[in-house]
Enzyme design. Structure first.
Site, PDB file in Angstrom:
ATOM      1  N   THR A 100       3.805  -4.090  -1.271  1.00  0.00           N
ATOM      2  CA  THR A 100       3.790  -4.399  -2.867  1.00  0.00           C
ATOM      3  C   THR A 100       3.337  -3.025  -3.404  1.00  0.00           C
ATOM      4  OG1 THR A 100       1.500  -5.713  -2.221  1.00  0.00           O
ATOM      5  CG2 THR A 100       4.023  -7.205  -2.393  1.00  0.00           C
TER       6      THR A 100
ATOM      7  N   LYS B 245       0.314  -5.225   5.627  1.00  0.00           N
ATOM      8  CA  LYS B 245       0.626  -4.783   4.105  1.00  0.00           C
ATOM      9  C   LYS B 245      -0.860  -5.100   3.214  1.00  0.00           C
ATOM     10  CE  LYS B 245       1.228  -6.577   0.530  1.00  0.00           C
ATOM     11  NZ  LYS B 245       0.675  -6.968  -0.494  1.00  0.00           N
TER      12      LYS B 245
ATOM     13  N   THR C  95      -4.320  -8.641  -1.501  1.00  0.00           N
ATOM     14  CA  THR C  95      -3.650  -9.578  -0.880  1.00  0.00           C
ATOM     15  C   THR C  95      -2.922  -9.088   0.444  1.00  0.00           C
ATOM     16  OG1 THR C  95      -2.689  -9.881  -2.626  1.00  0.00           O
ATOM     17  CG2 THR C  95      -1.060 -10.910  -1.135  1.00  0.00           C
TER      18      THR C  95
ATOM     19  N   GLU D 253      -5.782   0.213  -3.649  1.00  0.00           N
ATOM     20  CA  GLU D 253      -5.009   0.906  -4.789  1.00  0.00           C
ATOM     21  C   GLU D 253      -5.651   1.851  -5.617  1.00  0.00           C
ATOM     22  OE1 GLU D 253      -2.588  -3.120  -5.573  1.00  0.00           O
ATOM     23  OE2 GLU D 253      -4.812  -3.579  -6.258  1.00  0.00           O
TER      24      GLU D 253
ATOM     25  N   ASN E 299      -3.850  -2.382 -11.718  1.00  0.00           N
ATOM     26  CA  ASN E 299      -4.370  -3.486 -11.763  1.00  0.00           C
ATOM     27  C   ASN E 299      -3.674  -4.242 -13.622  1.00  0.00           C
ATOM     28  OD1 ASN E 299      -5.002  -5.557  -9.243  1.00  0.00           O
ATOM     29  ND2 ASN E 299      -5.769  -2.183  -9.943  1.00  0.00           N
TER      30      ASN E 299
END
Length: 361
Positions: A112, A138, A149, A234, A356
């Site tokens: 993702t 992932k 996630t 991220e 985010n």
């Protein structure tokens, strides 16, 4: 294949988590895992449950196997229904692509916000036979596993019974995936599923050398995948390994390491290459463990930043040089016992907020 799996401990659990839990408990033999990315199928009610079952049914039909032998996993945005017709069409199409070992293609398909594919393999000798373990994962944000996630999948051609496989997966997961932190958020969809088909002819037998070998190789595969996840956090610019030594026991060491890894102040200081040791000792101080603050020592990438009795021998500029570069090893020595533990995390950057802040758009 024989299967083992661990799942999120979040009270809110996505439809594929609930369905796969049931399949693990009710079936002795498993054939496949069907995964979609972009949509978590979480908080989607009865329709979400039905769609998870449809994914399994269509996969079973495509493969020509029983539907109770297939796991389902999803990752992505929470609270939206799956575009199920599109997914069914995709399942029908991938049947013609299941030739050879398209492991990297599958690992890429489940990404993702990940920025690189996360795969690892290990081939080794066991009982005179060549055994292989493949792993893929992932994960980039919403990472604070409690089993992020985060999805992880492991395939091996070793033979192992279900109970021992479950025991080994749980033990290795606790030392790897459950020791990584990006942002402190535990996902609704976390799961790690492992399949062992026995095709190598080598069996993993308790209380033998084969058990020790397989356990170590499984641990190393999961460890590599775990570190890849935090390195790909991220907006991350630095991967951080936090080792705590000298705690009263291992549990205290892990608690201290987790608390430091969770601290936004520590993570932002490391991003800014500011060796602000006060933030580190403060985080351990509110972790709830028992230690003597005067015995606290901090070493970053081999450079001792803080000595016992709060002694600092370097200037701020000299200390800050220890944080230059993408890989940070933070050693905290409490000098109070034999307990030790390691956790992995990453820095916090402005990019994390940007990613985010617009995740759904």
């Amino acid at each position: 294949a024989t299967a083992a799996a661990v799942f999120t401990l979040n009270k809110v659990q996505a439809a594929p988590v609930l369905v796969s839990k049931k399949i693990l408990s009710e079936s002795k033999c498993h054939k496949a895992i069907i995964i979609n990315s972009g949509n978590a199928n979480a908080c989607t009610g009865p329709e979400g449950d039905e769609n998870a079952q449809k994914m399994i049914y269509e996969t079973a039909k495509m493969l020509g196997v029983e539907s109770d032998k297939i796991f389902v996993a999803s990752t992505g945005v929470i609270g939206e229904q799956l575009p199920i017709e599109k997914i069914i069409s995709g399942i029908q199409n991938i049947g013609s692509e299941l030739k050879g070992r398209n492991f990297s293609a599958a690992a890429e398909a489940i990404m993702t916000t990940d920025t690189f594919v996360k795969t690892v393999s290990s081939t080794f000798q066991m009982n005179g036979e060549e055994v292989t373990i493949y792993g893929m994962a992932k994960g980039s944000g919403m990472i604070h596993p409690n089993m992020a996630t985060m999805l992880g999948f492991v395939l091996t051609d070793a033979a192992i019974d279900k109970n021992n496989f479950q025991k080994l997966l749980k033990k290795s997961t606790d030392r790897t995936f459950n020791r990584i932190i990006v942002d402190g958020d535990t996902s609704t969809n976390d799961m790690v599923i492992a399949l062992a088909n026995g095709a190598s002819g080598a069996s993993v037998i308790p209380e033998t050398e084969s058990y020790k070998i397989f356990e170590e190789e499984l641990f190393q595969v999961l460890r590599k995948l775990s570190i890849d996840i935090v390195r790909d956090g991220e907006g991350a610019t630095k991967g951080i390994e936090i080792r705590v030594e000298g705690a009263v026991n291992d549990a205290d060491a892990e608690r201290a390491a987790r608390t430091v890894a969770l601290s936004p102040l520590v993570k932002t200081a490391i991003h800014g290459e500011d060796a602000n040791w006060g933030r580190i000792i403060a985080a351990v101080g509110y972790s709830g463990i028992d230690f003597d603050p005067a015995k606290f020592e901090i070493i970053i990438n081999g450079t001792q930043i803080l000595h016992q009795d709060y002694l600092v021998k370097l200037s701020n500029a000299e200390a800050n040089l220890s944080l230059v570069g993408p890989n940070i090893e933070l050693l905290i020595n409490l000098n109070g016992g034999e307990g030790r533990a390691t956790c992995w995390t990453c820095d916090f950057s402005e990019e994390y907020v940007k990613i985010n802040g617009s995740y759904r758009s």
